[in-house]
Design an enzyme around this catalytic site. Structure first.
Site, PDB file in Angstrom:
ATOM      1  N   ALA A   1       3.618  -0.613  -6.007  1.00 40.00           N
ATOM      2  CA  ALA A   1       3.959  -1.851  -6.714  1.00 40.00           C
ATOM      3  C   ALA A   1       3.723  -1.713  -8.211  1.00 40.00           C
ATOM      4  O   ALA A   1       2.798  -1.035  -8.647  1.00 40.00           O
ATOM      5  CB  ALA A   1       3.100  -2.992  -6.174  1.00 40.00           C
TER       6      ALA A   1
ATOM      7  N   GLY B   1     -18.361  10.302 -11.356  1.00 36.68           N
ATOM      8  CA  GLY B   1     -17.987   8.900 -11.505  1.00 36.68           C
ATOM      9  C   GLY B   1     -16.549   8.639 -11.097  1.00 36.68           C
ATOM     10  O   GLY B   1     -15.777   9.562 -10.811  1.00 36.68           O
TER      11      GLY B   1
ATOM     12  N   GLY C   1     -24.933  13.607 -11.074  1.00 35.20           N
ATOM     13  CA  GLY C   1     -26.251  13.319 -10.503  1.00 35.20           C
ATOM     14  C   GLY C   1     -26.307  11.942  -9.874  1.00 35.20           C
ATOM     15  O   GLY C   1     -27.349  11.282  -9.901  1.00 35.20           O
TER      16      GLY C   1
ATOM     17  N   GLU D   1       0.869  -1.188   0.000  1.00 35.45           N
ATOM     18  CA  GLU D   1       0.000   0.000   0.000  1.00 35.45           C
ATOM     19  C   GLU D   1       0.901   1.232   0.000  1.00 35.45           C
ATOM     20  O   GLU D   1       1.802   1.357   0.819  1.00 35.45           O
ATOM     21  CB  GLU D   1      -0.907  -0.029   1.243  1.00 35.45           C
ATOM     22  CG  GLU D   1      -1.722   1.215   1.470  1.00 35.45           C
ATOM     23  CD  GLU D   1      -2.649   1.582   0.312  1.00 35.45           C
ATOM     24  OE1 GLU D   1      -3.494   0.764  -0.076  1.00 35.45           O
ATOM     25  OE2 GLU D   1      -2.516   2.713  -0.218  1.00 35.45           O
TER      26      GLU D   1
ATOM     27  N   HIS E   1     -44.957  -1.543  15.880  1.00 29.83           N
ATOM     28  CA  HIS E   1     -45.700  -0.296  15.833  1.00 29.83           C
ATOM     29  C   HIS E   1     -45.307   0.626  16.965  1.00 29.83           C
ATOM     30  O   HIS E   1     -45.126   0.148  18.087  1.00 29.83           O
ATOM     31  CB  HIS E   1     -47.208  -0.605  15.917  1.00 29.83           C
ATOM     32  CG  HIS E   1     -48.057   0.584  15.690  1.00 29.83           C
ATOM     33  ND1 HIS E   1     -48.227   1.154  14.452  1.00 29.83           N
ATOM     34  CD2 HIS E   1     -48.768   1.349  16.566  1.00 29.83           C
ATOM     35  CE1 HIS E   1     -49.010   2.205  14.561  1.00 29.83           C
ATOM     36  NE2 HIS E   1     -49.360   2.353  15.828  1.00 29.83           N
TER      37      HIS E   1
ATOM     38  N   ILE F   1     -22.435  10.367  -5.084  1.00 31.05           N
ATOM     39  CA  ILE F   1     -21.576  11.326  -4.378  1.00 31.05           C
ATOM     40  C   ILE F   1     -22.182  12.725  -4.436  1.00 31.05           C
ATOM     41  O   ILE F   1     -22.160  13.480  -3.455  1.00 31.05           O
ATOM     42  CB  ILE F   1     -20.138  11.271  -4.944  1.00 31.05           C
ATOM     43  CG1 ILE F   1     -19.524   9.903  -4.628  1.00 31.05           C
ATOM     44  CG2 ILE F   1     -19.278  12.401  -4.377  1.00 31.05           C
ATOM     45  CD1 ILE F   1     -18.106   9.684  -5.133  1.00 31.05           C
TER      46      ILE F   1
ATOM     47  N   THR G   1     -18.321  -0.963  -1.369  1.00 34.82           N
ATOM     48  CA  THR G   1     -17.439  -1.609  -0.390  1.00 34.82           C
ATOM     49  C   THR G   1     -17.850  -3.042  -0.041  1.00 34.82           C
ATOM     50  O   THR G   1     -17.003  -3.947  -0.090  1.00 34.82           O
ATOM     51  CB  THR G   1     -17.387  -0.750   0.895  1.00 34.82           C
ATOM     52  OG1 THR G   1     -16.843   0.512   0.533  1.00 34.82           O
ATOM     53  CG2 THR G   1     -16.560  -1.399   1.972  1.00 34.82           C
TER      54      THR G   1
HETATM   55  P1  NDP Z   1     -22.118   7.806 -10.146  1.00 33.68           P
HETATM   56  O1  NDP Z   1     -21.846   6.883 -11.240  1.00 33.68           O
HETATM   57  O2  NDP Z   1     -23.082   7.436  -9.084  1.00 33.68           O
HETATM   58  O3  NDP Z   1     -22.588   9.197 -10.734  1.00 33.68           O
HETATM   59  C1  NDP Z   1     -21.810   9.887 -11.660  1.00 33.68           C
HETATM   60  C2  NDP Z   1     -22.624  11.032 -12.185  1.00 33.68           C
HETATM   61  O4  NDP Z   1     -21.803  11.865 -12.974  1.00 33.68           O
HETATM   62  C3  NDP Z   1     -23.776  10.571 -13.056  1.00 33.68           C
HETATM   63  O5  NDP Z   1     -24.891  11.382 -12.776  1.00 33.68           O
HETATM   64  C4  NDP Z   1     -23.250  10.806 -14.461  1.00 33.68           C
HETATM   65  O6  NDP Z   1     -24.250  11.108 -15.372  1.00 33.68           O
HETATM   66  C5  NDP Z   1     -22.373  12.015 -14.261  1.00 33.68           C
HETATM   67  N1  NDP Z   1     -21.269  12.110 -15.214  1.00 33.68           N
HETATM   68  C6  NDP Z   1     -20.406  11.136 -15.568  1.00 33.68           C
HETATM   69  N2  NDP Z   1     -19.510  11.601 -16.452  1.00 33.68           N
HETATM   70  C7  NDP Z   1     -19.801  12.897 -16.645  1.00 33.68           C
HETATM   71  C8  NDP Z   1     -19.237  13.912 -17.443  1.00 33.68           C
HETATM   72  N3  NDP Z   1     -18.168  13.688 -18.218  1.00 33.68           N
HETATM   73  N4  NDP Z   1     -19.800  15.137 -17.428  1.00 33.68           N
HETATM   74  C9  NDP Z   1     -20.884  15.376 -16.650  1.00 33.68           C
HETATM   75  N5  NDP Z   1     -21.463  14.448 -15.863  1.00 33.68           N
HETATM   76  C10 NDP Z   1     -20.924  13.223 -15.865  1.00 33.68           C
HETATM   77  O7  NDP Z   1     -20.685   8.162  -9.539  1.00 33.68           O
HETATM   78  P2  NDP Z   1     -20.232   8.940  -8.225  1.00 33.68           P
HETATM   79  O8  NDP Z   1     -19.034   9.688  -8.616  1.00 33.68           O
HETATM   80  O9  NDP Z   1     -21.364   9.658  -7.607  1.00 33.68           O
HETATM   81  O10 NDP Z   1     -19.818   7.739  -7.283  1.00 33.68           O
HETATM   82  C11 NDP Z   1     -18.925   6.744  -7.771  1.00 33.68           C
HETATM   83  C12 NDP Z   1     -19.354   5.386  -7.308  1.00 33.68           C
HETATM   84  O11 NDP Z   1     -19.023   5.238  -5.955  1.00 33.68           O
HETATM   85  C13 NDP Z   1     -20.856   5.137  -7.380  1.00 33.68           C
HETATM   86  O12 NDP Z   1     -21.245   4.622  -8.625  1.00 33.68           O
HETATM   87  C14 NDP Z   1     -21.090   4.166  -6.283  1.00 33.68           C
HETATM   88  O13 NDP Z   1     -20.951   2.873  -6.802  1.00 33.68           O
HETATM   89  C15 NDP Z   1     -19.990   4.466  -5.298  1.00 33.68           C
HETATM   90  N6  NDP Z   1     -20.521   5.209  -4.143  1.00 33.68           N
HETATM   91  C16 NDP Z   1     -21.420   4.582  -3.339  1.00 33.68           C
HETATM   92  C17 NDP Z   1     -21.947   5.236  -2.264  1.00 33.68           C
HETATM   93  C18 NDP Z   1     -22.938   4.539  -1.401  1.00 33.68           C
HETATM   94  O14 NDP Z   1     -23.036   3.315  -1.481  1.00 33.68           O
HETATM   95  N7  NDP Z   1     -23.722   5.237  -0.593  1.00 33.68           N
HETATM   96  C19 NDP Z   1     -21.564   6.599  -1.915  1.00 33.68           C
HETATM   97  C20 NDP Z   1     -20.623   7.172  -2.846  1.00 33.68           C
HETATM   98  C21 NDP Z   1     -20.125   6.482  -3.906  1.00 33.68           C
HETATM   99  P3  NDP Z   1     -25.195   9.990 -16.039  1.00 33.68           P
HETATM  100  O15 NDP Z   1     -26.205   9.607 -15.016  1.00 33.68           O
HETATM  101  O16 NDP Z   1     -25.781  10.695 -17.211  1.00 33.68           O
HETATM  102  O17 NDP Z   1     -24.285   8.877 -16.425  1.00 33.68           O
END
Ligand code: NDP
Length: 458
Positions: free
Chosen positions: A114, A262, A176, A34, A435, A179, A311
């Site tokens: 690594a 994302g 959207g 790590e 309840h 996060i 996770t």
């Molecule tokens: P998500 O995939 O949830 O959301 C990404 C968002 O960004 C989507 O709305 C997507 O739009 C948009 N997007 C992607 N690329 C672009 C771009 N180039 N320009 C503009 N908008 C864009 O990812 P997050 O970053 O929110 O989180 C990452 C991952 O981490 C999640 O998928 C989830 O698996 C994990 N996570 C889980 C949590 C939990 O369990 N509570 C909490 C936080 C993270 P579109 O919808 O159109 O694709």
């Protein structure tokens, strides 16, 4: 000590730590490499600190409700530095627990970066050591993906959000998804004027429509502005602010800009392609049901494989890897029923098929209820909770449960158990209600709110 191991794990996050621990428990000689802190995204800069911040942000709602229960709390004040310092203390405690958990069964922790140099070999970049292993496990996670736009370096991601010196006066969050929803909750709750800009029509693409509508309504009720069908074209520094150019021609200043667009698998610079490991879309490591890559001695688990960036999924995959390779119990992870929670305000909990997807699978019954959570009934707070149960026609197997509101994540965890057992509506109904709770709604639905027959809503 010789530099030859049964297992070398790259990345001490949720998946890697579990795999290392269990493999060592089976008697394997294991080292985990790590370059940063032990614990990975979830513990260090993800789920855990995020949830602590969400708790902090919810005091806003509690202070608003307090007078309706007779409490006078005066004017509450919030100190960001205290929250960050206390959070850091807790993360350090957890990291130490992770280290102890690795050391107990005899896992060697190597603080280095690594590079895979072959099917059974690794080079450490800082020390220059060459290591050999019968099996290599890549568990390097993912990192925020940032749109390639002018001025992108002025923005932050969730990584930096945990360490801001001070809260900005305002923030724009792009994206959207999970996060975006969670950090909009955090920042708005802590008094930051918060705007979300999303390229689509409605946040949480792929989720049940009622959750998407309800989440946006709840965030807006909390003061979050949501801009749809708009992209960020560029950022530029203007005095203390960052001015954002939007695709609709508007320019507007914000105290901070955060990308929540994302996360991409961490595979670059790992030497994987040279070692013959096949990568898929966005650099994700391609694996089979046992997490084995195209190179038989190299495996991968967690976000780096982009199966489900969650996770508990990484942990399950790491454990299954150890059982398969060192426990003599070939174990494939079932990814077919994964519950999800979005720790926003309102909270979202979901498991199984959305109404839209279920309706394309055959005839279904849909039970929906909306009500004011009891905690709000003494106040003017008008937030509503939504609970939806989707079953096969005639009260058959439960196909989906979707909850919006307080405790949604806790309730959905329990709803996932009968669903994994393929429980029917009658099975749910056999459980006597608790309840007064919100969860009792799931076992007291009488008649469907509406049904789909032949794909048509009736
Ligand atoms: P998500 O995939 O949830 O959301 C990404 C968002 O960004 C989507 O709305 C997507 O739009 C948009 N997007 C992607 N690329 C672009 C771009 N180039 N320009 C503009 N908008 C864009 O990812 P997050 O970053 O929110 O989180 C990452 C991952 O981490 C999640 O998928 C989830 O698996 C994990 N996570 C889980 C949590 C939990 O369990 N509570 C909490 C936080 C993270 P579109 O919808 O159109 O694709």
């Amino acid at each position: 000590m010789s530099d030859s191991y049964d297992l070398l794990v790259i990345g001490a996050g949720s998946g890697g730590v579990r795999a290392a621990r269990i493999s060592a428990g089976y008697g394997a000689r294991v080292a985990i490499i790590e370059e940063y802190r032990v614990g990975g995204t979830c513990v260090i800069r993800g789920c855990v600190p995020k949830k602590l911040f969400v708790y902090a942000s919810r005091y806003k709602d509690l202070f608003e409700l307090a007078p309706s229960f007779g409490w006078n709390v005066g004017t509450p004040g919030f100190d960001w530095a205290t929250l960050v310092a206390n959070k850091d203390k807790e993360i350090a405690r957890l990291e130490a627990a992770y280290v102890a958990g690795l050391e107990r069964p005899g896992v060697e922790i190597i603080r280095d970066r690594a590079v895979v140099t072959g099917p059974n070999s690794i080079r450490l970049l800082k020390s220059g050591r060459e290591l050999a292993a019968k099996t290599i496990l890549v568990a390097t996670g993912a990192r925020p993906r940032i749109p390639d736009i002018p001025g992108k370096e002025l923005g932050i991601t969730s990584n930096e959000a945990f360490h801001l010196d001070r809260l900005p006066r305002s923030i724009l969050i792009e994206g959207g998804g999970f996060i975006s929803a969670e950090f909009a909750t955090i920042f708005s709750g802590l008094g930051v004027a918060t705007t979300i800009v999303y390229r689509g029509e409605r946040m949480l693409r792929g989720f049940d429509e009622d959750l998407r509508v309800g989440l946006e309504a709840g965030l807006e009720a909390r003061g979050v502005t949501i801009i749809h069908q708009t992209d960020v074209l560029g950022l530029r520094q203007t005095g203390k602010d960052i001015t954002v150019s939007f695709s609709d021609g508007v320019d507007a200043p914000f105290g901070a800009v955060m990308f929540a667009t994302g996360r991409s698998p961490n595979t670059s610079g790992l030497g994987l392609e040279a070692a013959g490991v096949a990568l898929g879309e966005d650099g994700a490591i391609a694996v089979d049901e046992y997490s084995r890559t195209s190179v038989p001695s190299i495996y991968a688990v967690g976000d780096v494989t982009n199966r489900a960036q969650l996770t508990p999924v990484a942990i399950r995959e790491g454990h299954a890897f150890a059982d398969t390779v060192f426990g003599g119990m070939p174990t494939a992870v079932d990814h077919s029923l994964i519950g999800e929670a979005v720790f926003a305000e309102p909270e979202v909990g979901t498991v199984g098929l959305s109404e839209h997807d279920a309706a394309t699978h055959g005839d279904i019954d849909v039970y929906v209820t909306r009500f004011r959570p009891m905690m709000n009934t003494l106040s003017l707070k008008s937030d509503r909770m939504m609970m939806k149960l989707i079953t096969r026609a005639g009260g058959g197997e439960v196909l989906g449960v979707h909850i919006l509101g307080p405790g949604a994540s806790e309730i959905i965890q329990m709803a996932a158990i009968p669903m994994a057992m393929k429980a029917s509506k009658a099975d749910f109904d056999r459980a006597i209600a608790m309840h007064p709770t919100a969860a009792e709604e799931l076992v007291t639905f009488k008649k469907p709110s509406y049904v789909y027959r032949g794909g048509v809503k009736q």
